[in-house]
Design an enzyme around this catalytic site. Structure first.
Site, PDB file in Angstrom:
ATOM      1  N   GLY A  58      42.923  40.815  68.308  1.00 20.57           N
ATOM      2  CA  GLY A  58      43.025  42.031  68.115  1.00 20.57           C
ATOM      3  C   GLY A  58      43.594  41.850  70.109  1.00 20.57           C
ATOM      4  N   SER A  59      43.158  42.657  71.096  1.00 19.34           N
ATOM      5  CA  SER A  59      43.628  42.440  72.148  1.00 19.34           C
ATOM      6  C   SER A  59      43.170  41.621  72.765  1.00 19.34           C
ATOM      7  CB  SER A  59      43.308  43.699  72.784  1.00 19.34           C
ATOM      8  OG  SER A  59      43.698  45.034  72.400  1.00 19.34           O
TER       9      SER A  59
END
Length: 588
Positions: free
Chosen positions: A298-299
């Site tokens: 993810g981020s």
């Protein structure tokens, strides 16, 4: 008379011939035994009457980095052997021993029913026992309640409960090392076996004062780890509390020194007790998630794209773009909030963790450069099927799953913000350490040094592998941008007044195992960061698997960031890093 005398003479002659024949046969047999079968019989006799015992050295002790705290060590113990020929009532004896040895009575009864002079009373992980167990068994013997049970001295491995269980591993009842440091450095910890040969009597006892032949065992080595038991303890407390609070499936956390790659603490949940593995180890808690689990980052992965863009000179913080969504091929990619924030700068895009911002940066980089930088940061070549291990000195390390081919335009876009690939927590920690320390990737490691028994003399020190992957100026700019993420962006819950935290949140939806997309409302939320941001002393990573929230807002910023903050606070205090007035009121 003559006839009788003649018969008597013939009888005497016959008897004499028989005795003479027997005598000749005995002499012949003796000759055969001494001259022909001598070597074979002597070998058989020695096999019967010469006993060889294996001499095992005491297993080495594992210390934390302070050398004051033992993490794994040996204590005196005993194992029990039955001479079943002396056991009068196997079932009664089994019933009396079962609650003491913690072995099922039926299992013991079966062992005690075998006719042998040596049956070890062991079952699964139950084999070695402390002195209090010996006293209970001895008391039964002294009361005449049991017969034929004998105790022999040995050693058993001791641990601090579940502390650092996945890092340490454990010993099986047969002294086989499984998992963790115990397995990786078993050769040092075990030493080298010796032996002693001696003549034995029928009861197995030595019949001479001196052994016939012996080779003393080579002493084991003690290990000093990079783990700080104080930080480890605090990390486990915070991780456990977070998992309980959010009723999560599990989680993992890591604390590292970015300047050296040393792992100061590492834990996974659920966990087990290495000193009681037979009753606590299960398929669900055996995995060291910090190095074995592989999931979409993810981020938190956006840090790599950002560093690559800065290093290549294509990142312009004050340039603007339209947030909200971007079309890539036949696919539309949205920001995490669905609508974006209008026309904003790339600086704000980083702070707000805009997916669109990172897609645009990835497109500017192009496939070749993005692939190259991901590889530089230690993840491996994403055009191959599998990633690259960091080489941390722990077993069963994962390596990540990639595409196994050149990327489509939509895949290039999603990789830019950490979707579509799987990596490990330790890979992410190693990559952020490079940002924190000024651009050098260090191989993460657990072992600090090897010592002679009792820490009398250092034998070997760990020399980490290192390589520069980006310029120092690039790393500094990334640190400043990540600082904004915590000051005013998605990572505000990680802020620690007095220290100046920098980092990145991550909220990754879990892929469906059948490959049909993503699971509904199933997330791994994470935070990775460091402090103080201008001179980082610790890197902290926290990931929580499937947290639940009454408000429905369980994200990396709301769940993982606060946990990371508390771990970071305790770690900096233990390392005696004083707060700075510059960051005393840093939350706005």
């Amino acid at each position: 008379m003559g006839s009788m005398f003649k018969k008597s003479k013939q009888r005497s002659l016959l008897i004499g011939l028989v005795w003479t024949g027997c005598f000749i046969m005995v002499i012949g047999r003796l000759f055969w035994l001494q001259a022909v079968d001598y070597n074979e019989l002597l070998a058989a006799a020695k096999e019967t009457w010469i006993k060889e015992d294996v001499l095992r050295p005491k297993r080495g002790t594992i210390y934390d980095r302070t050398k004051q705290q033992q993490l794994a060590w040996e204590v005196d113990a005993y194992y029990f052997v039955a001479d079943t020929r002396q056991v009068k009532n196997p079932q009664k004896t089994a019933n009396l021993l079962a609650p003491i040895l913690k072995i099922d009575a039926d299992v013991l009864a079966e062992k005690l029913s075998k006719k042998s002079d040596s049956v070890e009373l062991r079952y699964k992980g139950k084999y070695k026992y402390p002195e209090e167990v010996l006293k209970k068994v001895t008391a039964l013997d002294e009361k005449g309640l049991i017969d034929g049970i004998y105790a022999f001295p040995t050693f058993m491995r001791q641990y601090n409960g579940t502390l650092a269980a996945h890092v340490l591993g454990f010993l099986q009842y047969d002294d086989t090392a499984v998992g963790g440091i115990e397995q990786v450095y078993d050769k040092w910890l075990r030493g080298k076996e010796g032996y002693v040969k001696y003549l034995k009597a029928r009861n197995g006892m030595m019949v001479t004062d001196q052994p016939e032949k012996n080779r003393p065992p080579e002493p084991s080595k003690d290990l000093v780890l990079t783990i700080d038991s104080r930080i480890q303890h605090q990390l486990e407390l915070e991780l456990e509390e977070a998992i309980d609070n959010y009723q999560a499936k599990g989680g993992t956390a890591i604390v590292a020194d970015p300047k050296t790659g040393e792992i100061l603490a590492m834990a996974s949940r659920p966990t087990f007790d290495p000193g009681n593995y037979s009753e606590t180890l299960t398929e669900d808690n055996a995995k060291n998630l910090a190095v074995q689990s592989q999931f979409e980052p993810g981020s938190t992965f956006k840090i790599v794209t950002l560093a690559a863009a800065i290093e290549e000179g294509i990142f312009h913080p004050d340039a603007t773009f339209q947030s909200g969504s971007v079309k890539v091929g036949d696919r539309v990619i949205h920001d995490w909030n669905g609508s974006g924030w209008g026309q904003i700068t790339f600086r704000d895009g980083i702070k707000l963790s805009s997916n669109v911002a990172f897609v645009l940066l990835g497109q500017k980089l192009g496939e070749q450069k993005l692939v190259d930088y991901i590889n530089r940061f230690g993840f491996g070549d994403i055009t191959e099927q599998l990633g690259k291990k960091t080489g941390i000195d722990l077993p069963a390390e994962g390596r990540g799953y990639f595409f196994g081919r050149n990327l489509y335009s939509s895949e290039l876009a999603t990789v830019s913000f950490g979707q579509g690939i799987s990596v490990t927590p330790i890979q992410q920690v190693a990559s952020l350490c490079a940002i924190a320390n000024g651009g050098t990737w260090h191989k993460p490691h657990i072992l600090d040094s090897v010592w002679e028994t009792g820490l009398e003399k250092k034998v070997q020190s760990f020399k980490p592998e290192s390589r520069r992957i980006i310029k120092e100026s690039t790393a500094m700019q990334v640190r400043e941008l990540l600082r904004e993420v915590v000051r005013n962006g998605t990572g505000v819950e990680a802020e620690l007044p007095g220290y100046g935290v920098a980092g990145k949140t991550g909220t990754a939806q879990k892929p469906d195992p059948d490959g049909s997309g993503y699971l509904e409302n199933k997330y791994i939320v994470s935070f990775i960061g460091f402090a103080p941001y201008n001179n980082p002393e610790v890197v902290v990573y926290v990931a929580i698997d499937e947290p639940s929230s009454a408000s429905g807002n369980a994200t990396g910023g709301t769940v993982a960031a606060p946990v990371a903050r508390e771990i970071m606070k305790k770690s900096l205090q233990i390392r005696q890093i004083e707060p700075n007035d510059e960051f005393a009121q840093s939350i706005k």
